[in-house]
Design a protein around this motif. Structure first.
Motif: not given
Length: 122
Positions: A107-116
């Motif tokens: 929850t402390r991370y601001d940006y995310w990829g879509r995943g693999t």
């Protein structure tokens, strides 16, 4: 703002290896701590590994310690996750994330990829 794109997932037999990459857009990549998280079907998102902006500090989940290695190349705007000795329980969607602090809480991370997707067969 940072956009993240993961690659390198796939199907591998138990004991095999995969190397995930996470490419970031923008010139601010080196100002973010980076993390890898995973989520298996029916389970909560789980911390895997994290690396500080200068690679001076690294954290691993106990479940992957000694098998996985996180690294980053700030000139290439890329963070990597080398996964060795893979187990069926490593099967999950792996996502990278960028944040201001080196923490293990997603929850402390601001940006995310879509995943693999990583699938390890027994």
């Amino acid at each position: 703002q940072v956009q993240l794109v993961e690659s390198g997932g796939g199907l591998v037999q138990a004991g095999g290896s995969l190397r995930l990459s996470c490419a970031a857009s923008g010139r601010t990549f080196r100002s973010y701590a980076m993390g890898w998280f995973r989520q298996a079907p029916g389970k909560e998102r789980e911390f895997v590994a994290a690396i500080s902006r200068s690679s001076g500090s690294i954290y691993y989940a106990d479940s992957v310690k000694g098998r996985f290695t996180i690294s980053r190349d700030n000139d290439k705007n890329t963070v990597y996750l080398q996964m060795n000795s893979l187990k069926p329980e490593d099967t999950a969607v792996y996502s990278c994330a960028a944040g201001a602090l080196l923490v293990t809480v997603y929850t402390r991370y601001d940006y995310w990829g879509r995943g693999t997707q990583v699938t390890v067969s027994s």
